[in-house]
Every structure is written in C-alpha cells, then in structure tokens.
Motif scaffolding. Structure first.
Motif, PDB file in Angstrom:
ATOM      1  N   ARG A  34      39.519 -39.154 -73.194  1.00  0.00           N
ATOM      2  CA  ARG A  34      40.108 -38.498 -74.357  1.00  0.00           C
ATOM      3  C   ARG A  34      39.084 -37.608 -75.052  1.00  0.00           C
ATOM      4  O   ARG A  34      39.364 -36.435 -75.340  1.00  0.00           O
ATOM      5  N   ASP A  35      37.894 -38.145 -75.297  1.00  0.00           N
ATOM      6  CA  ASP A  35      36.877 -37.357 -75.987  1.00  0.00           C
ATOM      7  C   ASP A  35      36.425 -36.165 -75.152  1.00  0.00           C
ATOM      8  O   ASP A  35      36.160 -35.088 -75.687  1.00  0.00           O
ATOM      9  N   LEU A  96      44.770 -35.185 -67.419  1.00  0.00           N
ATOM     10  CA  LEU A  96      45.355 -34.936 -68.740  1.00  0.00           C
ATOM     11  C   LEU A  96      46.736 -35.574 -68.914  1.00  0.00           C
ATOM     12  O   LEU A  96      46.990 -36.183 -69.959  1.00  0.00           O
ATOM     13  N   PRO A  97      47.624 -35.495 -67.937  1.00  0.00           N
ATOM     14  CA  PRO A  97      48.920 -36.157 -68.141  1.00  0.00           C
ATOM     15  C   PRO A  97      48.806 -37.649 -68.393  1.00  0.00           C
ATOM     16  O   PRO A  97      49.597 -38.211 -69.163  1.00  0.00           O
ATOM     17  N   VAL A  98      47.833 -38.285 -67.783  1.00  0.00           N
ATOM     18  CA  VAL A  98      47.642 -39.718 -68.029  1.00  0.00           C
ATOM     19  C   VAL A  98      47.293 -39.946 -69.493  1.00  0.00           C
ATOM     20  O   VAL A  98      47.883 -40.786 -70.178  1.00  0.00           O
ATOM     21  N   VAL A  99      46.338 -39.177 -69.978  1.00  0.00           N
ATOM     22  CA  VAL A  99      45.895 -39.364 -71.358  1.00  0.00           C
ATOM     23  C   VAL A  99      47.014 -38.996 -72.333  1.00  0.00           C
ATOM     24  O   VAL A  99      47.253 -39.706 -73.322  1.00  0.00           O
TER      25      VAL A  99
ATOM     26  N   VAL B  99      52.462 -44.687 -65.800  1.00  0.00           N
ATOM     27  CA  VAL B  99      52.309 -45.160 -64.429  1.00  0.00           C
ATOM     28  C   VAL B  99      52.536 -44.023 -63.431  1.00  0.00           C
ATOM     29  O   VAL B  99      51.798 -43.891 -62.447  1.00  0.00           O
ATOM     30  N   LEU B 100      53.510 -43.196 -63.695  1.00  0.00           N
ATOM     31  CA  LEU B 100      53.762 -42.079 -62.775  1.00  0.00           C
ATOM     32  C   LEU B 100      52.617 -41.072 -62.792  1.00  0.00           C
ATOM     33  O   LEU B 100      52.291 -40.481 -61.763  1.00  0.00           O
ATOM     34  N   ALA B 101      52.023 -40.876 -63.950  1.00  0.00           N
ATOM     35  CA  ALA B 101      50.891 -39.948 -64.015  1.00  0.00           C
ATOM     36  C   ALA B 101      49.701 -40.502 -63.239  1.00  0.00           C
ATOM     37  O   ALA B 101      49.009 -39.762 -62.535  1.00  0.00           O
ATOM     38  N   ARG B 144      46.349 -27.632 -66.744  1.00  0.00           N
ATOM     39  CA  ARG B 144      44.946 -27.269 -66.577  1.00  0.00           C
ATOM     40  C   ARG B 144      44.383 -26.569 -67.803  1.00  0.00           C
ATOM     41  O   ARG B 144      43.237 -26.723 -68.169  1.00  0.00           O
ATOM     42  N   ARG B 145      45.168 -25.731 -68.455  1.00  0.00           N
ATOM     43  CA  ARG B 145      44.587 -24.986 -69.566  1.00  0.00           C
ATOM     44  C   ARG B 145      45.596 -24.559 -70.628  1.00  0.00           C
ATOM     45  O   ARG B 145      45.290 -23.722 -71.482  1.00  0.00           O
ATOM     46  N   GLY B 146      46.767 -25.114 -70.587  1.00  0.00           N
ATOM     47  CA  GLY B 146      47.790 -24.666 -71.524  1.00  0.00           C
ATOM     48  C   GLY B 146      47.847 -25.429 -72.836  1.00  0.00           C
ATOM     49  O   GLY B 146      48.681 -25.130 -73.682  1.00  0.00           O
ATOM     50  N   THR B 147      46.957 -26.392 -73.017  1.00  0.00           N
ATOM     51  CA  THR B 147      47.064 -27.252 -74.192  1.00  0.00           C
ATOM     52  C   THR B 147      45.886 -27.065 -75.149  1.00  0.00           C
ATOM     53  O   THR B 147      44.778 -26.754 -74.733  1.00  0.00           O
ATOM     54  N   VAL B 148      46.178 -27.267 -76.419  1.00  0.00           N
ATOM     55  CA  VAL B 148      45.145 -27.281 -77.450  1.00  0.00           C
ATOM     56  C   VAL B 148      45.384 -28.516 -78.314  1.00  0.00           C
ATOM     57  O   VAL B 148      46.498 -28.724 -78.803  1.00  0.00           O
TER      58      VAL B 148
END
Lengths: 164, 164
Positions: A34-35, A96-99, B99-101, B144-148
């Motif tokens: 996360r960090d 990232l999806p896991v987190v 779990v799916l992730a 990969r890069r779409g999140t903030v």
DNA sequence: CGGTATCCTGAAAGATACTG
DNA sequence: CAGTATCTTTCAGGATACCG
C-alpha cells in the motif's frame, strides 16, 4: 464444478491463490505494498510510516525484491552519498487490484463514521475508482453470485485422490 | 496527493487496507477463503484439501466466524447426528474480488506451462471473468497508471507529524 | 543516515491426545 | 467423525548492536 469433479479432489499444489498468498499473504507485506503504491520509497519513511521494526521492514523488502515485486535502485542527492530507493516493479504494480480490493472491503465493512481515509481516483476524470468483475464478453459480473469456478487446463488431481 | 500533504504524514491507524489485512492477511486464511468460495463446507474436507493441521484450521475458522466472514451452521444428514458446516457470510462473499485478484496475479506471473488450475466463468454466459478497475463515471481505468490516491474524508495526520 | 547481523521472546504451526 | 486442549517446536517480530 460440473458434478464429475469435486474440488476436494483437486490438487492445491499449483493453485495461483496459494502461490500468490505465499508471497504477499502477510499483513505487513500488504500494508507495505500500500505504501509503495502511494509513492513512499525511502527505507526510513516506510519504517516510520508503517510503524514496523526496521529489521522486519528489511526482511520484507528483501523478500519482495527476491520475488521480483520491488526494485532496489540507487540514487544520489546532490552532495550526498548514494542511497537506495524501493519502487514497485511492473509485476508489483500488477498487484494494485489486490490492494484496492482489500481497501474497498475495508471501506465497506470496517470504516469509521467519517469515511475512508484514502480515496482512489481516475487520473483522467477524477471520479472514484472501484474494483469490478467483468467477463471476456464484456458483461458486468455480479460479485455476489455471477461467478462459477471450474477446473482449468492446469488442474491436477490430488495424489491421494487418484487412487481413492 | 496534492503536494500539500505527504503520505508519510498520514496516520495509518484507520487504513482500510491495514484493517482488512489484519483479518485476512495470512496465507492460510486466503487459501481457506478460496476453498470456501469453491463450495467446501465441512471441516474435514477443508483440512484434507488445505493440508493444514486441524488445530490451525479450527483457529482460523473461529477467527473468521468472530470477524463475521464465516457462518457456522448446524445441519443434520438423515439418520446422523448434528454437524456443522462453514459457509461464507455476505461480508465474506464480498471478499471475492480479493481472492480473484490474487488468483489473476498468480495466473499471470506464477502459472505453470499447462495454464491455470482454476478458471472463473460468468454464470450467465460462460466467458472467463477478470478483475477490472472502473471509475464512477463509467470509464475503464488502466491499473498500471490510471489511478491517483488522495486523502479521503476520514484522513488523519499522524500524531508525530502534527507538531513536526 | 540507511540499512543488516544477532539475539531474545512471544506467538503461532503442527503433532498428539482427548471428548461428544 | 468433528472438533478442541495441550504440548512442543519452529518461526516471526522487535530490541540492540553494529557497519557503510
């Protein structure tokens, strides 16, 4: 399941959940990820923010580097000696999806009254991001009951079950 | 992040990732959840399939029951005495994306040559299901890069950082 | 400052043995 | 059979001390 194979008879040795959990299935590792997603890169920043013993952080980071999730890169601030920073590799970023899924569950089930401490937004439009299930045909899938698990091409029977 | 607040200054005490990880951030727990999602319900089935010591399974199940993720329900087969089965609660089922992730990451990064041992399909159409990120405006978000990430309404400063 | 080697201790895994 | 109590042993967390 199709009725001819029971889950109980399937081998767990090559389960992707188990293999992934063996690497990141640890509370410290998950908050460390996360960090790292949030851009922390320096050892002491991570140690202070996580509140973890430095020895433990050292071991976790080494493990993640070994697993290829984190890259240890030297850098040098002007006039200072070389240090290292830790940043997620491409494989690490794929977690990232896991987190986000963990965060979403916590927001939904464990959040304080004042709301979630962190929100994740779409970089392009600023709207909040959530985790969704989608099928290859493009349908949205209801996480509550829209999925069916089946043995895949790599499925194996458990050794004990073979001659059962 | 907006430049005025650094992640390192934010409190971790109410982090949803940390809270969720404290409950399920454990390798045995994650594979146990996997088996529960796959429909295993009996203690001995779980113990045999997981290959875990029964004492450990007992403790894990008790913890998940305490946390409200698993319900322990009595049942009676005809002519037999009462037993219990363990099934996910609604809150537990909400962990499916987690779990799916994990599974998706393992499939992508750790799978054997013969492919994944389990595939998850859309119940309605049979197409494989994957985890996706979506924003509230309906856009697909590039993991990969779409999140903030930004501090949310429940964000708090770390006690040490207040008078720093 | 940025880590790692070492040691100590507590907790958790698992084997065994017991109960309904 | 379906668990749980108890015990032993291993292992992980953390404090300390030490190096670059």
């Amino acid at each position: 399941m199709d009725g001819t194979t029971r889950w109980a008879d399937l081998d767990t040795g090559n389960c992707s959940v188990a293999r992934t959990a063996a690497i990141v299935g640890d509370a410290w590792t998950l908050v460390l990820l996360r960090d790292l997603f949030n851009g922390l890169r320096r050892f002491d920043d991570l140690a202070a923010h996580l509140g973890v013993a430095r020895t433990v952080l050292s071991r976790r980071l080494a493990g993640l580097v070994d697993a290829g999730l984190v890259e240890r890169e030297p850098y040098r601030e002007p006039g200072r000696r070389v240090r290292h920073e830790y940043r997620l590799s491409a494989a690490g970023r794929d977690l990232l999806p896991v987190v986000l899924a963990l965060m979403a569950w916590g927001d939904a089930h464990l959040a304080d009254d004042d709301g979630p401490p962190v929100v994740v937004e779409h970089r392009d439009c600023g709207a909040p991001v959530h985790v969704a299930l989608r099928c290859a045909s493009g349908h949205d899938v209801d996480p509550r009951r829209g999925t069916v698990a089946r043995p895949g091409p790599g499925a194996r029977l458990r050794p004990r079950a073979v001659d059962a």
